[in-house]
Design a protein around this motif. Sequence first.
Motif, PDB file in Angstrom:
ATOM      1  N   GLY A   1       0.812  -1.207   0.000  1.00 47.52           N
ATOM      2  CA  GLY A   1       0.000   0.000   0.000  1.00 47.52           C
ATOM      3  C   GLY A   1       0.849   1.261   0.000  1.00 47.52           C
ATOM      4  N   LEU A   2       1.861   1.284   0.866  1.00 46.73           N
ATOM      5  CA  LEU A   2       2.755   2.443   0.913  1.00 46.73           C
ATOM      6  C   LEU A   2       3.509   2.599  -0.399  1.00 46.73           C
ATOM      7  N   TRP A   3       3.952   1.476  -0.971  1.00 50.84           N
ATOM      8  CA  TRP A   3       4.669   1.534  -2.248  1.00 50.84           C
ATOM      9  C   TRP A   3       3.767   2.082  -3.345  1.00 50.84           C
ATOM     10  N   ASN A   4       2.518   1.641  -3.378  1.00 51.89           N
ATOM     11  CA  ASN A   4       1.579   2.125  -4.392  1.00 51.89           C
ATOM     12  C   ASN A   4       1.358   3.624  -4.277  1.00 51.89           C
ATOM     13  N   ILE A   5       1.236   4.123  -3.071  1.00 56.58           N
ATOM     14  CA  ILE A   5       1.040   5.555  -2.882  1.00 56.58           C
ATOM     15  C   ILE A   5       2.246   6.329  -3.414  1.00 56.58           C
ATOM     16  N   GLN A   6       3.438   5.873  -3.075  1.00 55.32           N
ATOM     17  CA  GLN A   6       4.650   6.575  -3.508  1.00 55.32           C
ATOM     18  C   GLN A   6       4.892   6.406  -5.007  1.00 55.32           C
ATOM     19  N   TYR A   7       4.760   5.203  -5.506  1.00 54.90           N
ATOM     20  CA  TYR A   7       5.059   4.916  -6.915  1.00 54.90           C
ATOM     21  C   TYR A   7       4.008   5.518  -7.843  1.00 54.90           C
ATOM     22  N   ASN A   8       2.775   5.634  -7.350  1.00 55.63           N
ATOM     23  CA  ASN A   8       1.699   6.194  -8.148  1.00 55.63           C
ATOM     24  C   ASN A   8       2.023   7.633  -8.567  1.00 55.63           C
ATOM     25  N   SER A   9       2.752   8.354  -7.735  1.00 54.38           N
ATOM     26  CA  SER A   9       3.128   9.728  -8.083  1.00 54.38           C
ATOM     27  C   SER A   9       3.984   9.757  -9.349  1.00 54.38           C
ATOM     28  N   LEU A  10       4.808   8.741  -9.556  1.00 51.20           N
ATOM     29  CA  LEU A  10       5.636   8.690 -10.765  1.00 51.20           C
ATOM     30  C   LEU A  10       4.788   8.385 -11.992  1.00 51.20           C
ATOM     31  N   LEU A  11       3.809   7.517 -11.834  1.00 49.13           N
ATOM     32  CA  LEU A  11       2.963   7.141 -12.968  1.00 49.13           C
ATOM     33  C   LEU A  11       2.036   8.274 -13.390  1.00 49.13           C
TER      34      LEU A  11
ATOM     35  N   GLY B   1       4.919  13.774 -21.760  1.00 51.06           N
ATOM     36  CA  GLY B   1       4.441  14.217 -23.065  1.00 51.06           C
ATOM     37  C   GLY B   1       3.445  13.218 -23.638  1.00 51.06           C
ATOM     38  N   LYS B   2       2.659  13.680 -24.613  1.00 50.66           N
ATOM     39  CA  LYS B   2       1.623  12.813 -25.183  1.00 50.66           C
ATOM     40  C   LYS B   2       2.201  11.599 -25.899  1.00 50.66           C
ATOM     41  N   GLN B   3       3.489  11.638 -26.248  1.00 44.55           N
ATOM     42  CA  GLN B   3       4.136  10.541 -26.955  1.00 44.55           C
ATOM     43  C   GLN B   3       4.736   9.501 -26.001  1.00 44.55           C
ATOM     44  N   THR B   4       4.593   9.712 -24.692  1.00 47.42           N
ATOM     45  CA  THR B   4       5.210   8.819 -23.708  1.00 47.42           C
ATOM     46  C   THR B   4       4.153   8.145 -22.849  1.00 47.42           C
ATOM     47  N   LYS B   5       4.376   6.862 -22.606  1.00 46.79           N
ATOM     48  CA  LYS B   5       3.500   6.068 -21.740  1.00 46.79           C
ATOM     49  C   LYS B   5       4.375   5.410 -20.677  1.00 46.79           C
ATOM     50  N   ALA B   6       3.987   5.540 -19.423  1.00 43.72           N
ATOM     51  CA  ALA B   6       4.699   4.893 -18.323  1.00 43.72           C
ATOM     52  C   ALA B   6       3.962   3.604 -17.965  1.00 43.72           C
ATOM     53  N   ILE B   7       4.714   2.510 -17.850  1.00 41.58           N
ATOM     54  CA  ILE B   7       4.157   1.204 -17.508  1.00 41.58           C
ATOM     55  C   ILE B   7       4.957   0.665 -16.327  1.00 41.58           C
ATOM     56  N   ALA B   8       4.247   0.228 -15.301  1.00 40.43           N
ATOM     57  CA  ALA B   8       4.940  -0.279 -14.115  1.00 40.43           C
ATOM     58  C   ALA B   8       4.350  -1.604 -13.674  1.00 40.43           C
TER      59      ALA B   8
END
Length: 119
Positions: free
Chosen positions: A18-28, A33-40
Amino acid sequence: MERDISRVCPQGSCCGPGLWNIQYNSLLNLNFGKQTKAIAFADDLILVTGGKTVVEAANYTNIDLTKLTASTRYYKIQFNDDISTAILVSRRNRNERKEINVFLNYKLLKQVGTIKYLE
């Protein structure tokens, strides 16, 4: 007894995911840019960036990696520069550069022909 904890989440802890999701979600949720997609998945992150040319794709990627590293410094997340890599995927068979210069924390990422994603 009190202790200051700065960046630790014990592996296997019940609150860790849960803590990891909260922190990592900020990166996602960064404004890439519209040409970039983040996948985790778990602690692996892939940025997929498109461009009309290799140089354009590299430029977009470097802009978005700069946003990413600024955010990671703020949230005290560190990427392992030694295992981070770049891969160029193209359907075109032009006489265009086959090398892509992508930087993470001012370090040129090693370009590879294949990747392993969370084996």
